[in-house]
Scaffold this motif. Structure first.
Motif, PDB file in Angstrom:
ATOM      1  N   HIS A 184      37.083  33.812  35.448  1.00  0.00           N
ATOM      2  CA  HIS A 184      37.855  32.325  35.712  1.00  0.00           C
ATOM      3  C   HIS A 184      38.843  32.734  36.651  1.00  0.00           C
ATOM      4  CE1 HIS A 184      34.356  31.535  33.618  1.00  0.00           C
ATOM      5  NE2 HIS A 184      34.233  30.350  34.126  1.00  0.00           N
ATOM      6  N   LEU A 185      39.964  33.314  35.934  1.00  0.00           N
ATOM      7  CA  LEU A 185      41.046  33.681  36.457  1.00  0.00           C
ATOM      8  C   LEU A 185      41.079  33.529  38.607  1.00  0.00           C
ATOM      9  CD1 LEU A 185      42.628  36.335  34.832  1.00  0.00           C
ATOM     10  CD2 LEU A 185      43.426  33.777  34.383  1.00  0.00           C
ATOM     11  N   LEU A 186      40.345  34.102  38.783  1.00  0.00           N
ATOM     12  CA  LEU A 186      39.566  34.957  40.332  1.00  0.00           C
ATOM     13  C   LEU A 186      38.829  33.318  40.831  1.00  0.00           C
ATOM     14  CD1 LEU A 186      39.866  36.545  42.659  1.00  0.00           C
ATOM     15  CD2 LEU A 186      37.323  37.260  42.393  1.00  0.00           C
ATOM     16  N   MET A 187      38.411  32.086  39.940  1.00  0.00           N
ATOM     17  CA  MET A 187      37.848  31.305  40.399  1.00  0.00           C
ATOM     18  C   MET A 187      39.229  30.153  40.785  1.00  0.00           C
ATOM     19  SD  MET A 187      34.707  30.272  37.888  1.00  0.00           S
ATOM     20  CE  MET A 187      32.938  32.001  37.572  1.00  0.00           C
ATOM     21  N   SER A 229      36.331  46.883  31.387  1.00  0.00           N
ATOM     22  CA  SER A 229      37.864  46.653  32.061  1.00  0.00           C
ATOM     23  C   SER A 229      37.653  46.318  33.488  1.00  0.00           C
ATOM     24  CB  SER A 229      38.566  47.188  31.438  1.00  0.00           C
ATOM     25  OG  SER A 229      38.864  48.811  32.059  1.00  0.00           O
ATOM     26  N   HIS A 230      37.256  46.494  34.263  1.00  0.00           N
ATOM     27  CA  HIS A 230      36.800  46.639  35.152  1.00  0.00           C
ATOM     28  C   HIS A 230      36.780  44.860  36.403  1.00  0.00           C
ATOM     29  CE1 HIS A 230      32.783  46.305  34.754  1.00  0.00           C
ATOM     30  NE2 HIS A 230      32.199  45.991  35.483  1.00  0.00           N
ATOM     31  N   VAL A 231      36.187  44.144  35.245  1.00  0.00           N
ATOM     32  CA  VAL A 231      36.095  42.787  35.146  1.00  0.00           C
ATOM     33  C   VAL A 231      37.668  42.029  34.633  1.00  0.00           C
ATOM     34  CG1 VAL A 231      34.643  40.685  33.904  1.00  0.00           C
ATOM     35  CG2 VAL A 231      33.387  43.038  34.373  1.00  0.00           C
ATOM     36  N   LEU A 232      38.036  41.996  33.764  1.00  0.00           N
ATOM     37  CA  LEU A 232      38.864  42.072  33.604  1.00  0.00           C
ATOM     38  C   LEU A 232      40.214  42.244  35.140  1.00  0.00           C
ATOM     39  CD1 LEU A 232      41.079  40.012  32.089  1.00  0.00           C
ATOM     40  CD2 LEU A 232      41.168  42.571  30.458  1.00  0.00           C
ATOM     41  N   VAL A 233      40.544  44.022  35.034  1.00  0.00           N
ATOM     42  CA  VAL A 233      41.285  44.101  35.658  1.00  0.00           C
ATOM     43  C   VAL A 233      41.097  43.131  37.191  1.00  0.00           C
ATOM     44  CG1 VAL A 233      42.141  45.930  37.359  1.00  0.00           C
ATOM     45  CG2 VAL A 233      41.776  45.958  34.380  1.00  0.00           C
ATOM     46  N   GLY A 234      39.615  42.948  37.828  1.00  0.00           N
ATOM     47  CA  GLY A 234      39.620  43.059  38.788  1.00  0.00           C
ATOM     48  C   GLY A 234      39.649  41.011  39.173  1.00  0.00           C
ATOM     49  N   ALA A 235      39.375  40.518  38.291  1.00  0.00           N
ATOM     50  CA  ALA A 235      39.563  38.728  38.648  1.00  0.00           C
ATOM     51  C   ALA A 235      41.119  38.706  37.931  1.00  0.00           C
ATOM     52  CB  ALA A 235      39.520  38.142  37.164  1.00  0.00           C
ATOM     53  N   LEU A 236      42.139  39.822  37.741  1.00  0.00           N
ATOM     54  CA  LEU A 236      43.818  39.156  37.000  1.00  0.00           C
ATOM     55  C   LEU A 236      43.856  39.856  38.466  1.00  0.00           C
ATOM     56  CD1 LEU A 236      44.693  40.648  33.667  1.00  0.00           C
ATOM     57  CD2 LEU A 236      44.729  38.668  34.627  1.00  0.00           C
ATOM     58  N   ALA A 237      43.737  40.843  38.650  1.00  0.00           N
ATOM     59  CA  ALA A 237      44.089  40.770  40.099  1.00  0.00           C
ATOM     60  C   ALA A 237      44.079  40.082  41.406  1.00  0.00           C
ATOM     61  CB  ALA A 237      43.663  42.145  40.873  1.00  0.00           C
ATOM     62  N   GLY A 238      42.835  39.801  41.767  1.00  0.00           N
ATOM     63  CA  GLY A 238      42.537  38.830  42.891  1.00  0.00           C
ATOM     64  C   GLY A 238      43.253  37.298  42.292  1.00  0.00           C
ATOM     65  N   GLY A 239      43.208  36.764  40.553  1.00  0.00           N
ATOM     66  CA  GLY A 239      44.087  35.869  40.789  1.00  0.00           C
ATOM     67  C   GLY A 239      45.237  35.515  41.085  1.00  0.00           C
ATOM     68  N   VAL A 240      46.412  36.964  40.885  1.00  0.00           N
ATOM     69  CA  VAL A 240      46.986  37.187  41.085  1.00  0.00           C
ATOM     70  C   VAL A 240      47.503  37.096  42.482  1.00  0.00           C
ATOM     71  CG1 VAL A 240      49.398  38.386  41.466  1.00  0.00           C
ATOM     72  CG2 VAL A 240      47.916  38.519  38.872  1.00  0.00           C
TER      73      VAL A 240
END
Length: 238
Positions: A91-94, A215-226
């Protein structure tokens, strides 16, 4: 801001109802998985009320199924919280991809429409915005449709779920993935979107290879979100 661009940020009853109607067909498949969850939770020993309340309040099929795997006599609360956080980190990426339009709303409306954000209505709203059409009606109205059918499906599963206890045997587990792929292919094609997805994908792959499980779900979403937030001032007014 031009009148045409102002129209992109509209959110009224007619747009919400239109979004509900457009997402209703795909929501039928959500009902099936809601029923499968209701049955699985029932078999785990949860009460009828708690099962339906979980679907109504959590509204996250992936996370709810994952949490059922950890449910037992001793409930590992911290582990369950971290699991839900990791799975829903997308959802961070969304939010990052929608930021150029969300930033035009008041905070109350901004977080209100994101409250029911899910994969399908997010994809539909992104496609609408990319085509120069208002998308918040799809996001909120479509989210209401998905929520309604998910909760309804859960209720059906609690009482009548044995008939559809294994929806994957019917190939129904592929429907949402195919739908989202079609939406992504037809979505916005810009340097900003390309960079966001590339950063998210590469970060997720590196985390999958070198970091703990899931952890890849969280890391990917955080990176894309930033990246999406930093590049969030991308000008959509011209």
């Amino acid at each position: 801001m031009t009148t045409a661009n102002t129209g992109l940020y509209q959110l009224d009853g007619s747009l919400i109802w239109s979004g509900f109607r457009q997402l209703a067909p795909i929501s039928v498949f959500v009902t099936v998985f809601g029923a499968a969850f209701g049955l699985a939770a029932k078999q785990k020993g949860l009460s009828d009320t708690s099962i339906i309340a979980m679907s109504a309040l959590a509204f996250s099929g992936y996370a709810q199924f994952a949490l059922l795997e950890q449910w037992g006599a001793q409930i590992p609360l911290f582990a369950m919280l971290m699991t839900a956080l990791a799975i829903n980190a997308r959802h961070l990426l969304m939010g990052a991809t929608l930021y150029p339009w969300l930033c035009r709303l008041t905070p109350a409306k901004r977080y209100g429409v994101m409250l029911l954000a899910s994969d399908a209505n997010w994809a539909m709203s992104m496609r609408a915005f990319s085509g120069g059409r208002p998308g918040f009606g799809l996001l909120l109205g479509g989210g209401l449709a998905l929520w309604f059918f998910w909760v309804s499906g859960t209720w059906l599963g609690v009482y009548f779920g044995n008939a559809i206890s294994h929806p994957e045997r019917l190939g129904l587990d592929m429907v949402m993935g195919c739908f989202l792929l079609a939406m992504a292919v037809g979505g916005e094609k810009s340097p900003r979107m390309l960079i966001i997805w590339l950063v998210a994908a590469l970060s997720s792959l590196l985390a999958y290879w070198y970091l703990p499980d899931n952890s890849h779900v969280l890391v990917g979403a955080l990176a894309g979100g930033v990246i999406g937030t930093v590049w969030g001032t991308h000008d959509h007014e011209h």
